[in-house]
Design an enzyme around this catalytic site. Sequence first.
Site, short mmCIF file in Angstrom:
data_model
loop_
_atom_site.label_atom_id
_atom_site.label_comp_id
_atom_site.label_asym_id
_atom_site.label_seq_id
_atom_site.Cartn_x
_atom_site.Cartn_y
_atom_site.Cartn_z
N ALA A 21 0.76 -1.36 0.01
CA ALA A 21 0.00 -0.05 0.03
C ALA A 21 0.74 1.16 -0.06
O ALA A 21 1.91 1.28 0.88
CB ALA A 21 -0.70 -0.14 1.18
N ASP A 22 0.51 2.42 -1.02
CA ASP A 22 1.04 3.48 -0.80
C ASP A 22 0.41 4.49 0.32
O ASP A 22 0.91 5.31 0.71
CB ASP A 22 1.11 4.21 -2.02
#
Length: 485
Positions: free
Chosen positions: A152-153
């Site tokens: 995940a960013d």
Amino acid sequence: EAAERLTALADSAAGAGKSTAEVAEAVIEAAEGMLVEDVASNKALGKHGAEAMLKAAGVAADGSESIGVMTICNTGSLATAGYGTALGAIRALHEKGALRQVYACETRPYNQGGRLTAYEIVADGLPGTLIADSAAASAMAQGKVQAVIVGADRVAANGDTANKIGTYALAVAAAHHNVPFFVASPTTTLDPTTATGADIVIEERDATELTRTRGGEALAPDGICVWNPAFDVTPAGLIAGVVTEKGVVARGKGERAIDIKAFVEAQRSESELAAAPKGAPGFRELDAASAIDYVAGIPSAVAVLGGAKGEWRCHEVADSEGDEEAAAGNVNFVYFVSGPSGKVVVKQAMPYVRCVGESWPLSPERASFEAHALQAHGALCPAHVPTVFLHEPAMATIVMEYVKPPCTILRGQLNKGAIFEGLAEHCAEYLATTLFGTSLLAMTTAEHKKALQYWSGNVEMCQLTEKVIFTEPYMVAGNNHWTSG
């Protein structure tokens, strides 16, 4: 965040009149400390992720069965300090003997999966297969994949997750084929200030990533319009849970959101509880009733127990039949707190050796050595060390993960002549990992000196071990067993 911390440290050291060499040494030492923290965080996340995937896939957690796992982009040691988030969870599965195959999506257009993740798979000797992004759904349809885990960013307050382009399509395919889809995200990537994924700005990259090879060869005709978003947003309703180093934030059955904001606030409250200054002397002896109240103030333990506090039960270990898998000791009160979803262990150090009495006093500060040892060794060998939810020095307490049978206290079982086929292998793995990780081969000289100085302070327990345990090993003796029943 790391750059900001190191810049602030350098500015502070320089402002204090430190020499250039001293500033550099302070920054290097801090960076090495951050490296250790990141690897420990990744390994804790990996442990939680492996357990979550096996549970969701309906597979035993003892390594007797294995699963196929799919991932996208690169979330391994090349993207972190040395272990990885989503790929770290896959590594943890492999360490448990539960990884049948990892399917790495190539991750067009920049091919991070093909160039980076595939490299790590080969370098680590993982059973792995590189596939085209467009082959993911077919692999699921053929039953090759039992879980998907991605990085995940950013994770919004409602659980919507921004990650490398193609992640959303992977989640849709997983939902259609009833394959559990997890997001691996350290707590530093959780963003409770962003309400939903719609509030996340998506970067659009250069068109040539789609129209040209890295060598400049044309892949598409000049003049074609190109839309090349670097990321997409996967709705929380497609995500089974967000895996962090603190545990899994699961989506409730029938829910379309994951309450990331509440989880972050709970973790902050727990950290503040652990760090809050305690009054002197601050120690109060727990019993079965007060242990329940104590645990109720620890969010991570509450999440394990499930249900309401009124549904929980607590008893002192070894004060009833059937608790031989964990024995109350001569130097700790030990309680099991049970809820609808699970069980936690509460240990409180006593100020004396119980079987002797107050004539053999002990400092409750020794609980800190035990807690710190569990945390340090848990970061190095999470497969064989229980998670510590909270250590409170003033109360001399440790609230920790309950390790289910067949895990046991070895001394009592060896006294009975029990044979454990995996004992040699597990001990070898634990000792090799922890001895190496605490040696000068893995630590800097400064870290090693600090560790020696700290652990040398655990004089009382060393003396107790020498006088009680080593004098009468592997036998029932008056000095080394006690129960309150």
